[in-house]
Design a protein around this motif. Structure first.
Motif, PDB file in Angstrom:
ATOM      1  N   CYS A  44       0.435  -1.042   0.307  1.00 37.13           N
ATOM      2  CA  CYS A  44       0.467  -0.264  -0.328  1.00 37.13           C
ATOM      3  C   CYS A  44       1.015   1.419  -0.061  1.00 37.13           C
ATOM      4  CB  CYS A  44      -1.010  -0.087   1.256  1.00 37.13           C
ATOM      5  SG  CYS A  44      -1.629   1.560   1.313  1.00 37.13           S
ATOM      6  N   PRO A  45       0.894   2.302  -1.045  1.00 42.81           N
ATOM      7  CA  PRO A  45       2.124   3.397  -1.024  1.00 42.81           C
ATOM      8  C   PRO A  45       1.104   4.140   0.353  1.00 42.81           C
ATOM      9  CG  PRO A  45      -0.468   4.039  -2.262  1.00 42.81           C
ATOM     10  CD  PRO A  45      -0.350   1.996  -2.144  1.00 42.81           C
ATOM     11  N   VAL A  46       0.402   4.333   0.972  1.00 40.53           N
ATOM     12  CA  VAL A  46      -0.375   4.467   1.891  1.00 40.53           C
ATOM     13  C   VAL A  46      -0.112   4.740   3.336  1.00 40.53           C
ATOM     14  CG1 VAL A  46      -1.562   7.265  -0.411  1.00 40.53           C
ATOM     15  CG2 VAL A  46      -3.062   5.156   0.830  1.00 40.53           C
ATOM     16  N   PRO A  54      -4.043  -1.484   6.069  1.00 42.21           N
ATOM     17  CA  PRO A  54      -4.910  -2.189   5.497  1.00 42.21           C
ATOM     18  C   PRO A  54      -5.079  -3.561   6.355  1.00 42.21           C
ATOM     19  CG  PRO A  54      -4.017  -1.353   4.008  1.00 42.21           C
ATOM     20  CD  PRO A  54      -3.495  -1.124   4.836  1.00 42.21           C
ATOM     21  N   ALA A  79      -6.126   5.221  -2.033  1.00 37.30           N
ATOM     22  CA  ALA A  79      -5.967   6.158  -3.181  1.00 37.30           C
ATOM     23  C   ALA A  79      -6.447   5.113  -4.443  1.00 37.30           C
ATOM     24  CB  ALA A  79      -4.508   5.551  -3.628  1.00 37.30           C
ATOM     25  N   SER A  80      -7.142   4.150  -3.752  1.00 34.95           N
ATOM     26  CA  SER A  80      -7.951   3.561  -4.889  1.00 34.95           C
ATOM     27  C   SER A  80      -7.384   2.685  -5.896  1.00 34.95           C
ATOM     28  CB  SER A  80      -8.805   3.795  -5.799  1.00 34.95           C
ATOM     29  OG  SER A  80      -9.895   4.161  -4.428  1.00 34.95           O
ATOM     30  N   TYR A  82      -6.054  -0.765  -5.773  1.00 37.00           N
ATOM     31  CA  TYR A  82      -6.396  -2.005  -6.012  1.00 37.00           C
ATOM     32  C   TYR A  82      -4.671  -2.741  -5.733  1.00 37.00           C
ATOM     33  CZ  TYR A  82     -10.649  -1.400  -6.903  1.00 37.00           C
ATOM     34  OH  TYR A  82     -11.840  -1.274  -7.119  1.00 37.00           O
ATOM     35  N   THR A  95      -9.571  -3.065  -1.223  1.00 38.87           N
ATOM     36  CA  THR A  95     -10.251  -2.487  -1.938  1.00 38.87           C
ATOM     37  C   THR A  95     -11.491  -2.056  -1.711  1.00 38.87           C
ATOM     38  OG1 THR A  95      -8.436  -2.381  -3.793  1.00 38.87           O
ATOM     39  CG2 THR A  95      -9.794  -0.351  -3.115  1.00 38.87           C
ATOM     40  N   LEU A  98     -12.984  -1.388   1.416  1.00 33.40           N
ATOM     41  CA  LEU A  98     -12.828   0.081   1.553  1.00 33.40           C
ATOM     42  C   LEU A  98     -13.552   0.816   1.589  1.00 33.40           C
ATOM     43  CD1 LEU A  98      -9.001   0.348   1.828  1.00 33.40           C
ATOM     44  CD2 LEU A  98     -10.721  -0.618   4.006  1.00 33.40           C
TER      45      LEU A  98
END
Ligand code: SF4
Ligand code: SF4
Length: 211
Positions: A44-46, A54, A79-80, A82, A95, A98
């Motif tokens: 996950c980038p965020v 997550p 940020a969706s 996926y 995703t 969420l």
């Protein structure tokens, strides 16, 4: 006990039945098969900016910690992209889970106050539902007004420039056949969630569709 569950304040924070209600909704069926491997968090980038990663969100959700997940900022920072969904070894649609949690939080009005993302999501949906089209400057103004109107004052030059160039419509745009669009949106269960003020939860909607 998992560390994410320990992060929740106490056992009293649980809302019995939440996981069960969530796991029957489209895209959330595999919620309980999570093995807590952490792959979703790793890709996950965020994740570094989230209050719950997550992996932790999945654990909290399936352990009935409804308030913790619905009030978390993490679901709004997603940020969706996926990446989590495609990497999950259990094929859990993280995703989509969420997304469902976001819709649920909006329908119950428990999203973080004055947090831009849920306000933008709601106002966008309301505008599409009522007008069939988004007028960007009105949408931006609404979001500023409801989150941080002081910031809007600092952008008066930009607004004036757009106005001078005819890029700042003074009227809300709309499609002709708005009624047909509303009927179509109302027939899609997920769409109605974000557009109707005080709308029912996905759980309630599911109950409505039971024979
Ligand atoms: S990648 Fe899938 S199985 Fe692993 S922790 Fe995330 S949701 Fe659970
Ligand atoms: S879809 Fe959301 S939670 Fe999943 S990896 Fe992308 S940003 Fe992270």
């Amino acid at each position: 006990m998992n560390d994410s569950v320990r992060a929740a304040r106490s056992e009293w924070d649980r809302t019995p039945g939440f996981a069960e209600a969530l796991s029957v909704l489209p895209g959330c069926e595999s919620l309980r098969s999570c093995i807590q491997c952490g792959t979703c968090t790793g890709v996950c980038p965020v994740a570094a900016h989230m209050d719950y990663s997550p992996r932790q969100l999945i654990e909290l959700a399936r352990s009935d910690f409804k308030n913790q997940v619905l009030r978390s900022r993490s679901i709004w920072l997603c940020a969706s992209c996926y990446a989590c969904t495609t990497a999950c070894p259990r094929e859990i649609r993280v995703t989509d889970i969420l997304y469902t949690l976001k819709q649920w939080a909006i329908s119950e009005g428990v999203h973080p106050r004055r947090f831009t993302v849920p306000v933008l999501a709601r106002e966008f949906s309301v505008m599409v539902y009522s007008r069939g089209r988004v007028t960007e400057n009105f949408l931006a103004s609404l979001v500023f007004f409801k989150t941080n109107w002081m910031a809007a004052i600092g952008m008066w030059r930009l607004g004036l420039g757009l106005l001078m160039r005819g890029r700042f419509p003074l009227r809300l745009e709309a499609i002709k056949d708005r009624e047909s669009l509303r009927r179509m949106l109302d027939s899609a269960p997920a769409a109605g969630l974000q557009t109707k003020a005080g709308g029912e939860s996905p759980q309630a909607r599911k109950e409505d569709h039971k024979p």
